[in-house]
Design a protein around this motif. Sequence first.
Motif, short mmCIF file in Angstrom:
data_model
loop_
_atom_site.label_atom_id
_atom_site.label_comp_id
_atom_site.label_asym_id
_atom_site.label_seq_id
_atom_site.Cartn_x
_atom_site.Cartn_y
_atom_site.Cartn_z
N LEU A 113 51.75 -17.36 25.28
CA LEU A 113 50.85 -18.05 24.25
C LEU A 113 50.11 -17.08 23.35
CD1 LEU A 113 49.78 -21.00 23.47
CD2 LEU A 113 47.96 -20.59 25.02
N ALA A 114 50.13 -17.38 22.21
CA ALA A 114 49.61 -16.47 20.89
C ALA A 114 49.03 -17.07 20.07
CB ALA A 114 50.83 -15.67 20.42
N ILE A 115 47.82 -16.56 19.60
CA ILE A 115 47.22 -17.16 18.43
C ILE A 115 47.15 -15.98 17.29
CG2 ILE A 115 44.67 -17.58 17.49
CD1 ILE A 115 44.02 -18.70 20.26
N THR A 116 47.50 -16.46 16.09
CA THR A 116 47.84 -15.56 14.98
C THR A 116 47.01 -15.85 13.72
OG1 THR A 116 50.18 -15.34 15.66
CG2 THR A 116 49.62 -14.56 13.35
N ILE A 117 46.39 -15.06 13.39
CA ILE A 117 45.59 -15.15 11.87
C ILE A 117 45.81 -14.40 10.97
CG2 ILE A 117 43.26 -14.90 11.15
CD1 ILE A 117 42.13 -15.43 13.93
N GLU A 118 46.27 -15.05 9.79
CA GLU A 118 47.05 -14.23 8.55
C GLU A 118 45.81 -14.48 7.27
OE1 GLU A 118 50.98 -14.46 7.61
OE2 GLU A 118 51.43 -15.42 9.54
N ASN A 119 45.60 -13.23 6.80
CA ASN A 119 44.87 -13.34 5.66
C ASN A 119 45.68 -13.09 4.45
OD1 ASN A 119 42.96 -12.19 3.49
ND2 ASN A 119 41.43 -11.70 4.85
N ARG A 120 45.36 -14.14 3.44
CA ARG A 120 46.64 -14.00 2.32
C ARG A 120 46.24 -13.12 1.41
NH1 ARG A 120 46.81 -20.61 1.07
NH2 ARG A 120 48.11 -21.23 3.10
N ARG A 125 47.14 -9.16 9.23
CA ARG A 125 47.71 -10.04 10.23
C ARG A 125 47.30 -9.77 11.71
NH1 ARG A 125 52.68 -10.91 13.48
NH2 ARG A 125 53.18 -13.14 13.58
N TYR A 126 46.64 -10.63 12.28
CA TYR A 126 46.05 -10.23 13.74
C TYR A 126 46.75 -11.27 14.66
CZ TYR A 126 43.11 -10.65 17.61
OH TYR A 126 42.56 -10.65 18.89
N GLN A 127 47.17 -10.89 15.87
CA GLN A 127 47.51 -11.76 16.84
C GLN A 127 46.86 -11.35 18.26
OE1 GLN A 127 51.70 -11.77 18.48
NE2 GLN A 127 51.87 -13.44 17.26
N GLY A 128 46.45 -12.35 18.86
CA GLY A 128 45.95 -12.22 20.37
C GLY A 128 46.72 -13.14 21.17
N LEU A 129 47.10 -12.46 22.46
CA LEU A 129 47.95 -13.13 23.42
C LEU A 129 47.01 -13.66 24.25
CD1 LEU A 129 50.69 -10.21 23.84
CD2 LEU A 129 50.64 -12.57 22.70
N VAL A 130 47.29 -14.76 24.66
CA VAL A 130 46.69 -15.73 25.73
C VAL A 130 47.36 -15.84 27.02
CG1 VAL A 130 45.63 -17.90 26.16
CG2 VAL A 130 45.70 -17.21 23.59
N TYR A 144 41.00 -17.28 26.70
CA TYR A 144 40.96 -16.40 25.43
C TYR A 144 39.76 -16.08 24.79
CZ TYR A 144 42.07 -15.03 20.83
OH TYR A 144 42.31 -14.37 19.54
N PHE A 145 38.97 -17.14 24.40
CA PHE A 145 37.89 -17.06 23.80
C PHE A 145 36.83 -16.49 24.74
CE2 PHE A 145 39.21 -20.28 21.03
CZ PHE A 145 39.02 -19.72 19.69
N THR A 146 36.39 -16.56 25.98
CA THR A 146 35.70 -15.97 26.92
C THR A 146 35.99 -14.29 27.06
OG1 THR A 146 35.39 -17.96 28.07
CG2 THR A 146 35.01 -15.99 29.33
N ARG A 147 37.34 -14.13 27.21
CA ARG A 147 37.75 -12.61 27.17
C ARG A 147 37.58 -11.90 26.12
NH1 ARG A 147 41.33 -15.27 30.67
NH2 ARG A 147 42.89 -15.09 29.15
N SER A 148 38.28 -12.47 24.88
CA SER A 148 38.49 -11.66 23.64
C SER A 148 37.29 -11.79 22.75
CB SER A 148 39.84 -12.27 22.97
OG SER A 148 39.28 -13.63 22.43
N GLU A 149 36.58 -12.75 22.99
CA GLU A 149 35.39 -12.82 21.89
C GLU A 149 34.20 -12.71 22.99
OE1 GLU A 149 35.66 -15.76 18.83
OE2 GLU A 149 37.86 -15.24 18.44
N GLN A 150 34.20 -12.68 24.08
CA GLN A 150 33.10 -12.73 24.81
C GLN A 150 32.04 -14.05 24.62
OE1 GLN A 150 33.82 -9.36 23.58
NE2 GLN A 150 35.24 -9.70 25.32
N LEU A 151 32.71 -15.08 24.14
CA LEU A 151 31.74 -16.41 23.87
C LEU A 151 32.34 -17.42 24.84
CD1 LEU A 151 31.63 -16.70 19.98
CD2 LEU A 151 29.81 -16.35 21.51
#
Length: 267
Positions: A113-120, A125-130, A144-151
């Motif tokens: 499972l991956a979340i990909t963010i693209e800035n036009r 491009r940033y991709q985080g694996l879940v 994912y949010f708890t580990r990658s963003e500590q939120l």
Amino acid sequence: MLDSMDALQPFHLQRAGVRGSVVRLESAWAEISGRADYPAPIMRLLGEAVAASALFAGALKFEGSLSIHLRNAGALGLLFAECTHDGKLRGIARIDEAPDSSAVDLLDTRAQLAITIENRKSETRYQGLVAVETATLSGAFEGYFTRSEQLPTRIVLVASAGRCAGIMLQQVAGDGGVLAAADSDGWNRVGHLLDTLTEHELLDLPVETLLLRLFHEEEVLLQPARALSFKCSCSPERVAGMLQSLGSEEAHAAMTESGVLQITCEF
């Protein structure tokens, strides 16, 4: 606040120091789900992913998109959902040929499972694996949010034949990224309140009614809502660019005997 069923409604629970969003999709989900006859478990998972993409894309501060990719979960070969900064949604699923094509196993050891963010504008491009360590999409996203963003994050997702919806809560970060602590019990309290939410309420209650039912003592502050709709990013210009990238020889080789090159958009 928007009356449309296709909208993202951000809000703030001022007493608890928690921010959140509710997404509801009806017409957009009908456009997406009506383009293929998926088995019910896969249709439900696609609806949850589309709702999640809208929740997450609400935080984009630039022109771009956020997409969710799930691969190799049982008979589900690929699930894709995307939301742009201006609320345009699309999604698709591909099913592997198997005796039971309805089986979805998020705990399959091959599942990714991956979340990909693209800035036009910056073309970055940033991709985080879940890590898929739970049997639900919402559980995987919370991790994912708890580990990658500590939120600390809570997410509830639901999809039916006619609608899909989701709600996300996050503890607000204060100065220097430190979690706000104005109410030390706030996060725990709203989590227990969220646990009382039913699928019917999330799908059908007016958003303002829903939030007041759940959090009426938490000083709910509604922020401007944003409209959501289905739209595929395909265009004649993008198709032309794709053909140019193929090169003349390969493009001509793909033509039919009548000199026609047919391009199918699966969205």
